[in-house]
Motif scaffolding. Structure first.
Motif, PDB file in Angstrom:
ATOM      1  N   ASP A  14       0.831  -1.212   0.000  1.00  0.00           N
ATOM      2  CA  ASP A  14       0.000   0.000   0.000  1.00  0.00           C
ATOM      3  C   ASP A  14       0.858   1.251   0.000  1.00  0.00           C
ATOM      4  OD1 ASP A  14      -2.591  -1.451   2.150  1.00  0.00           O
ATOM      5  OD2 ASP A  14      -2.159  -1.663   0.000  1.00  0.00           O
ATOM      6  N   GLU A  15       1.939   1.175   0.772  1.00  0.00           N
ATOM      7  CA  GLU A  15       2.814   2.337   0.839  1.00  0.00           C
ATOM      8  C   GLU A  15       3.435   2.621  -0.534  1.00  0.00           C
ATOM      9  OE1 GLU A  15       4.660   5.594   2.338  1.00  0.00           O
ATOM     10  OE2 GLU A  15       3.146   4.327   3.277  1.00  0.00           O
ATOM     11  N   ARG A  16       3.828   1.533  -1.253  1.00  0.00           N
ATOM     12  CA  ARG A  16       4.417   1.729  -2.583  1.00  0.00           C
ATOM     13  C   ARG A  16       3.380   2.323  -3.560  1.00  0.00           C
ATOM     14  NH1 ARG A  16       6.823  -3.291  -1.376  1.00  0.00           N
ATOM     15  NH2 ARG A  16       5.203  -4.382  -2.589  1.00  0.00           N
ATOM     16  N   ASP A  17       2.118   1.860  -3.501  1.00  0.00           N
ATOM     17  CA  ASP A  17       1.060   2.386  -4.390  1.00  0.00           C
ATOM     18  C   ASP A  17       0.809   3.855  -4.130  1.00  0.00           C
ATOM     19  OD1 ASP A  17      -0.940  -0.678  -4.373  1.00  0.00           O
ATOM     20  OD2 ASP A  17       0.832  -0.089  -5.549  1.00  0.00           O
ATOM     21  N   ARG A  18       0.787   4.208  -2.818  1.00  0.00           N
ATOM     22  CA  ARG A  18       0.546   5.627  -2.508  1.00  0.00           C
ATOM     23  C   ARG A  18       1.682   6.503  -3.039  1.00  0.00           C
ATOM     24  NH1 ARG A  18      -1.721   3.379   2.228  1.00  0.00           N
ATOM     25  NH2 ARG A  18       0.298   3.422   3.283  1.00  0.00           N
ATOM     26  N   GLU A  19       2.919   6.011  -2.909  1.00  0.00           N
ATOM     27  CA  GLU A  19       4.043   6.772  -3.430  1.00  0.00           C
ATOM     28  C   GLU A  19       3.960   6.917  -4.955  1.00  0.00           C
ATOM     29  OE1 GLU A  19       7.320   5.432  -0.036  1.00  0.00           O
ATOM     30  OE2 GLU A  19       7.494   4.788  -2.112  1.00  0.00           O
ATOM     31  N   ALA A  20       3.553   5.839  -5.652  1.00  0.00           N
ATOM     32  CA  ALA A  20       3.441   5.905  -7.121  1.00  0.00           C
ATOM     33  C   ALA A  20       2.350   6.889  -7.543  1.00  0.00           C
ATOM     34  CB  ALA A  20       3.148   4.518  -7.685  1.00  0.00           C
ATOM     35  N   ALA A  21       1.220   6.876  -6.822  1.00  0.00           N
ATOM     36  CA  ALA A  21       0.128   7.797  -7.160  1.00  0.00           C
ATOM     37  C   ALA A  21       0.554   9.234  -6.945  1.00  0.00           C
ATOM     38  CB  ALA A  21      -1.106   7.467  -6.321  1.00  0.00           C
ATOM     39  N   GLU A  22       1.296   9.481  -5.831  1.00  0.00           N
ATOM     40  CA  GLU A  22       1.759  10.842  -5.570  1.00  0.00           C
ATOM     41  C   GLU A  22       2.736  11.298  -6.655  1.00  0.00           C
ATOM     42  OE1 GLU A  22       1.477  10.568  -0.672  1.00  0.00           O
ATOM     43  OE2 GLU A  22       3.406  10.669  -1.680  1.00  0.00           O
ATOM     44  N   GLN A  23       3.609  10.376  -7.080  1.00  0.00           N
ATOM     45  CA  GLN A  23       4.546  10.742  -8.152  1.00  0.00           C
ATOM     46  C   GLN A  23       3.799  11.036  -9.461  1.00  0.00           C
ATOM     47  OE1 GLN A  23       7.289   7.513  -8.395  1.00  0.00           O
ATOM     48  NE2 GLN A  23       8.316   7.986  -6.428  1.00  0.00           N
ATOM     49  N   ALA A  24       2.768  10.227  -9.764  1.00  0.00           N
ATOM     50  CA  ALA A  24       1.981  10.463 -10.991  1.00  0.00           C
ATOM     51  C   ALA A  24       1.278  11.810 -10.925  1.00  0.00           C
ATOM     52  CB  ALA A  24       0.968   9.337 -11.187  1.00  0.00           C
ATOM     53  N   ASP A  25       0.702  12.140  -9.732  1.00  0.00           N
ATOM     54  CA  ASP A  25       0.036  13.448  -9.591  1.00  0.00           C
ATOM     55  C   ASP A  25       1.022  14.575  -9.808  1.00  0.00           C
ATOM     56  OD1 ASP A  25      -2.208  12.369  -6.917  1.00  0.00           O
ATOM     57  OD2 ASP A  25      -2.343  12.196  -9.102  1.00  0.00           O
ATOM     58  N   GLU A  26       2.240  14.388  -9.267  1.00  0.00           N
ATOM     59  CA  GLU A  26       3.249  15.425  -9.420  1.00  0.00           C
ATOM     60  C   GLU A  26       3.621  15.610 -10.883  1.00  0.00           C
ATOM     61  OE1 GLU A  26       4.233  17.442  -7.227  1.00  0.00           O
ATOM     62  OE2 GLU A  26       5.797  18.453  -8.364  1.00  0.00           O
ATOM     63  N   ARG A  27       3.774  14.473 -11.621  1.00  0.00           N
ATOM     64  CA  ARG A  27       4.115  14.570 -13.043  1.00  0.00           C
ATOM     65  C   ARG A  27       2.990  15.238 -13.840  1.00  0.00           C
ATOM     66  NH1 ARG A  27       6.250   9.298 -12.080  1.00  0.00           N
ATOM     67  NH2 ARG A  27       4.315   8.373 -12.909  1.00  0.00           N
ATOM     68  N   ASP A  28       1.721  14.919 -13.490  1.00  0.00           N
ATOM     69  CA  ASP A  28       0.589  15.531 -14.203  1.00  0.00           C
ATOM     70  C   ASP A  28       0.558  17.028 -13.988  1.00  0.00           C
ATOM     71  OD1 ASP A  28      -1.725  12.754 -13.622  1.00  0.00           O
ATOM     72  OD2 ASP A  28      -0.098  13.039 -15.069  1.00  0.00           O
ATOM     73  N   ARG A  29       0.824  17.425 -12.739  1.00  0.00           N
ATOM     74  CA  ARG A  29       0.823  18.877 -12.468  1.00  0.00           C
ATOM     75  C   ARG A  29       1.916  19.571 -13.276  1.00  0.00           C
ATOM     76  NH1 ARG A  29      -0.454  17.067  -7.187  1.00  0.00           N
ATOM     77  NH2 ARG A  29       1.755  17.071  -6.603  1.00  0.00           N
ATOM     78  N   GLU A  30       3.093  18.929 -13.339  1.00  0.00           N
ATOM     79  CA  GLU A  30       4.183  19.528 -14.103  1.00  0.00           C
ATOM     80  C   GLU A  30       3.835  19.593 -15.599  1.00  0.00           C
ATOM     81  OE1 GLU A  30       7.800  17.888 -11.208  1.00  0.00           O
ATOM     82  OE2 GLU A  30       7.537  17.145 -13.247  1.00  0.00           O
ATOM     83  N   ALA A  31       3.206  18.513 -16.139  1.00  0.00           N
ATOM     84  CA  ALA A  31       2.831  18.525 -17.562  1.00  0.00           C
ATOM     85  C   ALA A  31       1.801  19.609 -17.860  1.00  0.00           C
ATOM     86  CB  ALA A  31       2.290  17.154 -17.974  1.00  0.00           C
ATOM     87  N   ALA A  32       0.822  19.768 -16.947  1.00  0.00           N
ATOM     88  CA  ALA A  32      -0.199  20.798 -17.155  1.00  0.00           C
ATOM     89  C   ALA A  32       0.414  22.182 -17.135  1.00  0.00           C
ATOM     90  CB  ALA A  32      -1.290  20.666 -16.087  1.00  0.00           C
ATOM     91  N   GLU A  33       1.382  22.390 -16.210  1.00  0.00           N
ATOM     92  CA  GLU A  33       2.030  23.699 -16.154  1.00  0.00           C
ATOM     93  C   GLU A  33       2.823  23.969 -17.436  1.00  0.00           C
ATOM     94  OE1 GLU A  33       2.668  23.785 -11.276  1.00  0.00           O
ATOM     95  OE2 GLU A  33       4.367  23.611 -12.622  1.00  0.00           O
ATOM     96  N   ARG A  34       3.509  22.905 -17.951  1.00  0.00           N
ATOM     97  CA  ARG A  34       4.262  23.113 -19.193  1.00  0.00           C
ATOM     98  C   ARG A  34       3.326  23.436 -20.370  1.00  0.00           C
ATOM     99  NH1 ARG A  34       7.375  18.724 -17.238  1.00  0.00           N
ATOM    100  NH2 ARG A  34       6.156  17.277 -18.530  1.00  0.00           N
ATOM    101  N   ALA A  35       2.155  22.740 -20.409  1.00  0.00           N
ATOM    102  CA  ALA A  35       1.194  23.011 -21.495  1.00  0.00           C
ATOM    103  C   ALA A  35       0.695  24.436 -21.444  1.00  0.00           C
ATOM    104  CB  ALA A  35       0.028  22.025 -21.412  1.00  0.00           C
ATOM    105  N   ARG A  36       0.412  24.917 -20.201  1.00  0.00           N
ATOM    106  CA  ARG A  36      -0.051  26.312 -20.084  1.00  0.00           C
ATOM    107  C   ARG A  36       1.050  27.291 -20.500  1.00  0.00           C
ATOM    108  NH1 ARG A  36      -2.691  24.207 -15.447  1.00  0.00           N
ATOM    109  NH2 ARG A  36      -0.943  24.774 -14.116  1.00  0.00           N
ATOM    110  N   ASP A  37       2.294  26.942 -20.137  1.00  0.00           N
ATOM    111  CA  ASP A  37       3.404  27.825 -20.540  1.00  0.00           C
ATOM    112  C   ASP A  37       3.543  27.867 -22.054  1.00  0.00           C
ATOM    113  OD1 ASP A  37       5.508  26.825 -17.732  1.00  0.00           O
ATOM    114  OD2 ASP A  37       3.894  28.340 -17.897  1.00  0.00           O
ATOM    115  N   ASP A  38       3.338  26.667 -22.720  1.00  0.00           N
ATOM    116  CA  ASP A  38       3.445  26.638 -24.187  1.00  0.00           C
ATOM    117  C   ASP A  38       2.363  27.478 -24.824  1.00  0.00           C
ATOM    118  OD1 ASP A  38       4.444  23.121 -24.273  1.00  0.00           O
ATOM    119  OD2 ASP A  38       5.599  24.974 -23.936  1.00  0.00           O
ATOM    120  N   GLU A  39       1.144  27.425 -24.272  1.00  0.00           N
ATOM    121  CA  GLU A  39       0.064  28.248 -24.838  1.00  0.00           C
ATOM    122  C   GLU A  39       0.361  29.731 -24.649  1.00  0.00           C
ATOM    123  OE1 GLU A  39      -3.601  25.069 -24.120  1.00  0.00           O
ATOM    124  OE2 GLU A  39      -3.489  26.931 -23.005  1.00  0.00           O
TER     125      GLU A  39
END
Length: 674
Positions: free
Chosen positions: A649-674
């Motif tokens: 469970d601890e490993r899954d929570r860490e993976a989900a947090e990392q995925a959320d972090e990557r999504d936030r970074e991708a969204a910020e990059r997309a907004r910067d590109d626009e």
């Protein structure tokens, strides 16, 4: 020997001569066979009474040379030529021409047998014009177009033959009238040919119009008691309108033939292609059948052979004058009448004084002297002045042939390439100055040579502009924007604005071509993102092809990789407004389930009987059992399971947090590109 055929049965040890299949004014045509190639041929032999004339020998040679340069499906081919040496009764060499044998019947026979309908007449004339267009482009004027020189095959194919008096265009000078004579067939002579003037391609078109007139009405435009009279009518008289002979033909037929039979060749169709296009447009207006053509009795009896005629001496000013017995027009001379003429001549002479007579004589001498001086001065001016030549008519010819024609006319050709939608590339569109213009010898004539249809480039800077602006830009470029438009989805072009053109911008097309407009619908096609990772799906939706926003919701899902997109709020391929938000359903690992821990109860104390040692007779020997060991191992696994679940469970929570972090970074990059 009378009755003997002067043509031998074998010519040049190659051509077998058979039955006579045609007779003309100057030659007979025999069916033959080429032994070497094993094919049927037609052999044309000059008549013996004309074979002694060098002029006709030259005509036969010229016919072979003219047709040898023409290879067209509507022109009878010439295979060979030669002479039958003087071993016949006539004692004269006779030239012959070996031609393509064409099964069928001449147009003259079909007219006389009343078997041509008006619609077929138009089709036959189109075939004749097809052959003339080809020969004129090669620089050859036929000069003897008539029904007897047109063969109609059983398949209704048209074949033009007998180029015996044809000449190259540059040689169509008045010298064609040798010894003040005109060669041709009276019923189909053009006015300029009848007058002994130079001829060009438009003269053939006049003759073709005479053939069409006869096919439609059953008679030639002009009929008369003699060939000379008919030739004179071509020069001075207006032909009857076809509808005057048969009202069912209508006004459009009248207008077409009035132009085709104009006395002034500049008022006629200017080339065979132009006349053929006009005739195609006329065809639907021609009745399908008028009980076929029916020639008049006078037409049946007329002489249709090609012959030598005297030129018609009709000046242009006397075209409308009444015909004389010889077929020429005579202008009426005005006669002045004096009232004093009512008296007798002797009385008038007695009243005239000698002084008055002397003065009158001196006045006449003075006038004559003045006129003589003026005439002498004019004659000297003419002799000392530059010679004038007429610009030849070369429209529709190959450019090289046209240049030769101009040079032979003592003019200097100068090419100038022009675009033309109708004249084929490499052919002459026209001249500047125009044909028939009088110029000094050595003058320069601009020769307009066709480059084919003009081409323009579709503008490539129209994307994103309004429909009205695009239409104006296309029309300014010489293109025709289509009335109907079509719409496509676009991620960034606003609704109603141009996305693309068909053909695409930058493409070179024919001037006046139609261009279709492709406008934006204001919608975006949703891409497929199910099965991608959360980060990949957000990137695909935000790319230039879609430019859509993403909203993520998570759901626990066992057996699926954490972070994988399980669904999207709008199915792939559907359309949504530009900039819409798509909700993505993303899988996360489920919460671990608690594992129950078993509790052990105290074992009961053994009774005295149970502790007593069994007697020796009651003891049973048993194999050692593995069950206690297995139970112990199971107990150990149950104790370790809660700890392992907590680690997963601890490993899954860490993976989900990392995925959320990557999504936030991708969204910020997309907004910067626009």
């Amino acid at each position: 020997m009378p009755g003997r055929n002067p043509v031998p049965s074998l010519i040049n040890d190659r051509y077998e001569v058979g039955e006579t299949i045609g007779r003309g004014g100057m030659a007979t045509v025999h069916l033959g066979r080429d032994r070497r190639l094993g094919r049927r041929v037609a052999i044309k032999v000059l008549r013996p009474e004309l074979a002694r004339d060098d002029t006709f020998h030259e005509r036969f040679k010229r016919e072979a040379q003219s047709v040898a340069a023409l290879n067209h499906h509507s022109i009878v081919s010439v295979y060979d030529t030669g002479e039958i040496l003087a071993g016949t009764d006539e004692g004269v060499d006779r030239p012959f021409i070996v031609m393509e044998y064409v099964p069928g019947r001449t147009l003259r026979e079909l007219i006389h047998e009343n078997t041509v309908t008006p619609r077929e007449a138009v089709d036959i004339t189109l075939g004749i014009l097809d052959a003339l267009e080809y020969s004129h482009r090669a620089g050859i004027v036929h000069r003897d177009i008539k029904p007897a020189n047109v063969i109609v095959t059983p398949e209704r194919q048209i074949k033009v033959m007998d180029f015996g008096i044809a000449r190259a265009v540059e040689d169509t000078s008045p010298a064609l009238t040798q010894a003040q004579a005109v060669l041709g067939t009276a019923q189909y002579l053009s006015p300029e040919q009848a007058r002994g003037e130079s001829v060009d391609a438009r003269s053939d078109l006049y003759s073709a119009a005479c053939v069409l007139f006869e096919l439609l009405t059953g008679r030639a435009p002009f009929v008369g008691g003699s060939s000379v009279d008919i030739a004179a009518q071509h020069v001075r008289d207006r032909p009857p309108a076809p509808s005057e002979l048969d009202p069912r033909l209508g006004g459009r037929v009248d207008d077409f033939l009035a132009k085709a039979l104009a006395k002034d060749r500049s008022a006629r169709f200017q080339d065979a292609g132009q006349m053929r296009r006009a005739l195609r447009e006329l065809r639907p207006a021609v009745p399908g059948d008028l009980d076929a053509t029916q020639p008049l009795d006078a037409v049946r009896a007329r002489d249709e052979d090609t012959k030598t005629l005297p030129p018609v001496p009709v000046p242009a000013a006397a075209v409308s004058g009444p015909p004389t017995a010889e077929g020429t027009a005579v202008a009426a001379a005005p006669v002045a009448v004096d009232a004093r003429d009512s008296g007798s001549a002797p009385a008038r002479r007695r009243r005239r004084s000698p002084l008055r007579s002397a003065l009158l004589g001196l006045l006449v001498l003075a006038v004559l002297a003045v006129l003589g001086v003026v005439a002498l001065q004019w004659f000297q001016d003419q002799r000392s002045g530059p010679a004038l030549v007429a610009v030849p008519y070369v429209a529709g010819m190959d450019a090289s042939v046209a240049e030769t024609v101009l040079r032979n006319a003592e003019l200097v050709p100068q090419r100038e390439e022009v675009f033309d939608d109708e004249v084929p590339e490499g052919d002459v569109v026209g001249t500047d100055p125009a044909a028939d213009t009088q110029l000094e010898e050595g003058s320069t004539v601009v020769l307009g040579v066709s480059r084919g249809p003009s081409e323009v480039e579709v503008p490539d800077d129209l994307v994103g502009r309004s429909e009205e602006d695009v239409r104006e830009a296309l029309e300014s470029a010489g293109l025709a924007p289509a009335e109907a438009t079509r719409s496509v989805n676009s991620s960034w072009v606003p609704q109603g604005m141009l996305v693309a053109t068909d053909p695409a911008g930058g493409t070179t097309v024919r001037s006046g071509s139609e261009v279709q407009l492709v406008l934006s619908s204001g919608q975006v096609t949703v891409p497929q993102v199910v099965g991608l990772s959360r980060q990949e799906a957000v990137a695909v939706l935000g790319a230039d092809a879609a430019r859509l926003s993403a909203e993520v919701v998570t759901t626990p899902r066992a057996g699926v990789r954490a972070g994988q997109v399980l669904g999207q709020s709008v199915d792939a391929g559907q359309s949504v407004p530009q900039g819409s938000t798509i909700t993505l359903t993303v899988a996360v690992a489920p919460e671990p389930q608690p594992v129950p821990v078993p509790t052990s109860s105290p074992a009961p104390s053994p009774s005295p009987e149970e502790t007593a040692e069994p007697e020796e007779d009651d003891v049973e020997t048993e194999e050692p059992s593995e069950e206690p060991a297995e139970d112990a191992q199971a107990g150990d696994d149950e104790e370790d399971r809660p700890e392992a679940a907590e680690q997963a469970d601890e490993r899954d929570r860490e993976a989900a947090e990392q995925a959320d972090e990557r999504d936030r970074e991708a969204a910020e990059r997309a907004r910067d590109d626009e």
